[in-house]
Design an enzyme around this catalytic site. Structure first.
Site, PDB file in Angstrom:
ATOM      1  CG  ASP A 145      -5.227   1.856  -2.690  1.00 30.99           C
ATOM      2  OD1 ASP A 145      -4.845   1.201  -1.699  1.00 30.99           O
ATOM      3  OD2 ASP A 145      -4.817   1.622  -3.834  1.00 30.99           O
ATOM      4  CD  GLU A 194       0.840  -0.912  -4.203  1.00 35.91           C
ATOM      5  OE1 GLU A 194       0.723   0.317  -4.270  1.00 35.91           O
ATOM      6  OE2 GLU A 194       0.425  -1.566  -3.228  1.00 35.91           O
TER       7      GLU A 194
HETATM    8  C1  BGC Z   1      -2.825  -1.052  -2.887  1.00 32.63           C
HETATM    9  C2  BGC Z   1      -4.152  -1.761  -2.760  1.00 32.63           C
HETATM   10  C3  BGC Z   1      -4.184  -2.574  -1.496  1.00 32.63           C
HETATM   11  C4  BGC Z   1      -3.901  -1.672  -0.312  1.00 32.63           C
HETATM   12  C5  BGC Z   1      -3.935  -2.402   1.017  1.00 32.63           C
HETATM   13  C6  BGC Z   1      -2.454  -0.302  -1.624  1.00 32.63           C
HETATM   14  O1  BGC Z   1      -1.156   0.163  -1.681  1.00 32.63           O
HETATM   15  O2  BGC Z   1      -2.883  -0.148  -3.967  1.00 32.63           O
HETATM   16  O3  BGC Z   1      -4.357  -2.581  -3.887  1.00 32.63           O
HETATM   17  O4  BGC Z   1      -5.428  -3.188  -1.364  1.00 32.63           O
HETATM   18  O5  BGC Z   1      -2.618  -1.103  -0.484  1.00 32.63           O
HETATM   19  O6  BGC Z   1      -2.863  -3.253   1.160  1.00 32.63           O
END
Ligand code: BGC
Length: 654
Positions: free
Chosen positions: A348, A544
């Site tokens: 991630d 998030e």
């Molecule tokens: C998130 C992911 C996402 C990634 C790219 C991260 O902060 O947890 O779900 O795919 O960012 O944007």
């Protein structure tokens, strides 16, 4: 903990330099002083050569012949991978393992210079002009840079298209996954994924960081809506249906790669255990429960692997005391060996380094050795290339591990057809097309769950009479869509070109009804009570950890709206727009009807369809709806923390 490890590194370092000082005694004869100088110079020169810029190697090699085996589309993929791998320098291989954010790219030439394997638009990282054409131009420019590299390995361009190609202005915004979970309709999910894939293909994007196979056990978590369900089986079925739709190539185009995320057990973190001081639960600790691993956390990934998912993204959570990303047990033994995952593992955002209790150098070593194949850096790609090369040269990462990682990435690139098919001009007219919007509207109608319906108030007749509409979500496509829409945290307001708010949808369907709207529900000048008041209440968009919320309830202003409508209307319907169940136990008894519409996206007409009987209510709750906060977390069997019944069980829906 982080501080502690930094301190111990410092201590070790200073001890080492004390030792060096003792040996370098300047009272020794001249000859040995010269010798020491020479040795020192040799060490400096050696280190400089060792750390030379990664682009200096590889470029000196000639390009492969035009008929190289890997370029022949008729050859088996395994042979093509082996042929290409055999031609690659170590630097070219490590470059394939780097995934860089578009906004962190220092120069566009770096794409070919460092042989980057993938680029991404982190949420909100858009082209200067946010149009489908603007996206196509931006992505094409990056792809053509990769085409300038010696081996011309196509580059991946990844994005979070978790409810449509939602970074693009004008794209169709489908319901967030939780709404699709309520539909329980695998065919619908496949159709939504196919339509999204067509919109991605149109703009040249070839990798989607979806679906989320998370296990949302606690509605206080700010990412509940990204998953289909807390039920591992439903999650797996719909996740697999999504992957099949996403990875099915549109004719004449390469297919889009999916990424099942966030491996493993993300969503089952414990409240107040976040590694991130700002957050309450996101990026936190999941208990290392071996039984749950088998019965709950692995099954959705098993389903994803069975349909050939191209990639799996590792979460930012911990498994017990260890970061998931450091766990060879989870990444290699379970995912790759036991489940037989043949795709590649990607971290991630900044996941290799986030909360690492070691140096970045050591974090690269630990995670790659655990089984990581591609690192979403997303910033310092040069450091990554230098560090990983150093680690390989010193034997800390084996060459066979690098070859395995790169073979996995290349295999998926071949399989998707990226080496063989030109992607450009694949139908910009697909973005936000009428057909896709109709599908989205149908998906919305299938996702709405009827929670309460006294005296069969719903569906409303087209001759119900006088209807008042109010509430923060009534005329707000931004709230309907939630986060991951043009911006990471979404955009509040009624700004979306081509979108239809629920109010607009109702107005289109209301027939002979007299519709009045006031966001705050005051309706000055009413002379008599209206027949029905519809309060469309909403959560503000969040993504998030920013959505972590100790007490997810209805906001005060919306509660006041409901109160006002109760005074001014004979019957009250409450439509809830939210990314998770909200605590409504104390209020729902006073409402005549209640509807959970989740985050439906751009097509508010779908909510109007069920309210006015154009479509039947068919949605079923994809997760239990708690009655009090003390019930959290609710386990997979729907058993609450304090063994009381949730307000509504998973599967409920009138
Ligand atoms: C998130 C992911 C996402 C990634 C790219 C991260 O902060 O947890 O779900 O795919 O960012 O944007």
């Amino acid at each position: 903990m982080l501080k502690k490890s930094k301190v111990s590194r410092k201590v070790k370092k200073s001890k080492r330099s004390a030792k060096v000082k003792r040996n370098l005694s300047w009272n020794k004869p001249i000859l040995s002083r010269k010798l020491v100088l020479l040795v020192a110079l040799a060490i400096i020169a050696g280190t400089a050569a060792y750390l030379q810029r990664p682009e200096d190697l590889g470029l000196k090699l000639p390009p492969p012949p035009a008929d190289a085996l890997y370029k022949q589309s008729g050859q088996p993929i395994e042979s093509r991978v082996q042929d290409l791998l055999g031609r690659m320098t170590l630097e070219e291989k490590i470059g394939q393992m780097a995934l860089v954010d578009k906004n962190s790219l220092k120069k566009i030439e770096d794409v070919s210079r460092y042989y980057l394997g993938g680029m991404l638009s982190g949420a909100g990282a858009k082209p200067d002009i946010n149009t489908p054409q603007g996206w196509l131009d931006m992505v094409s420019e990056i792809k053509s840079q990769a085409d300038n590299s010696r081996l011309r390995i196509p580059i991946l361009y990844g994005i979070d298209a978790n409810h449509g190609h939602s970074n693009v202005l004008g794209a169709t915004i489908f319901p967030h996954a939780i709404g699709l979970g309520a539909s329980r309709d695998a065919d619908l999910v496949t159709a939504v994924a196919k339509a999204t894939a067509a919109e991605l293909t149109a703009t040249g994007v070839n990798w989607n960081f979806s679906p989320s196979l998370d296990a949302p056990k606690d509605i206080r978590w700010g990412r509940v809506y990204e998953a289909f369900s807390d039920d591992p089986m439903l999650n797996g079925t719909l996740g697999a249906a999504f992957i099949e739709g996403m990875q099915a190539a549109m004719s004449g185009n390469p297919s889009i790669m999916a990424a099942a995320k966030h491996y493993l057990a993300t969503g089952a973190m414990e409240w107040n255990q976040s590694n991130n001081k700002k957050f309450k639960i996101d990026q936190g600790r999941t208990s290392a429960d071996e039984q749950a691993l088998v019965s709950e956390y692995l099954p959705p990934y098993k389903a994803a692997v069975e349909v050939g998912v191209s990639s799996v993204m590792i979460g930012l959570n911990q498994w017990g005391e260890q970061r998931v990303i450091d766990s060879k047990y989870l990444l290699t033994d379970k995912l790759k060996t036991e489940l037989g995952f043949k795709g590649f593992v990607v971290s991630d955002w900044y996941g290799v380094y986030e909360y690492a209790e070691t140096s970045k150098y050591q974090a690269n070593i630990n995670t790659i050795n655990a089984g990581l194949d591609m690192a979403m850096l997303p910033y310092d790609y040069k450091d990554f290339l230098i560090d990983v090369r150093k680690a390989v040269k010193s034997g800390k990462i084996s060459r066979s591990r690098i070859d395995d990682a790169v073979s996995r990435i290349l295999y998926q690139k071949f399989k998707a057809g990226l080496f063989d098919i030109d992607t450009e001009n694949a139908g910009l007219e697909n973005v936000g097309s009428v057909t896709h919007r109709q599908l989205a509207r149908q998906a919305v109608a299938s996702s709405v769950v009827l929670l309460k319906n006294e005296n069969t108030l719903l569906p409303l007749s087209k001759n119900s009479g006088h209807i008042l509409i109010a509430g923060s979500g009534a005329d707000n496509v931004g709230r309907q869509s939630g986060a991951w829409t043009v911006e990471w945290q979404g955009v509040d307001g009624n700004w979306m070109p081509g979108g239809t708010s629920i109010l607009q949808g109702i107005r289109q369907l209301a027939g002979n009804n007299r519709i009045e709207y006031d966001i705050s529900g005051i309706f000055d000048g009413l002379t008599s009570k209206a027949d029905v008041g519809i309060a469309i209440i909403s959560e503000r968009p969040y993504a998030e950890g920013w959505g972590d919320n100790a007490n997810p309830t209805i906001e005060k202003a919306d509660l006041e709206v409901i109160q006002r409508l109760k005074l001014s209307s004979n019957k009250v319907v409450v439509v809830i727009l939210s990314g998770r169940p909200l605590l409504i136990t104390d209020q729902i008894t006073g409402w005549d009807a209640a509807v959970a519409a989740w985050l439906p996206g751009s097509e508010g007409g779908g909510v109007a369809d069920v309210l006015f009987g154009n479509s039947k209510f068919s949605g079923k709750l994809p997760l239990p709806w708690p009655s009090v906060i003390q019930q959290l977390p609710i386990n997979t069997n729907g058993i609450t923390n304090n063994r009381t019944r949730p307000l509504f069980e998973r599967g409920f829906g009138l």
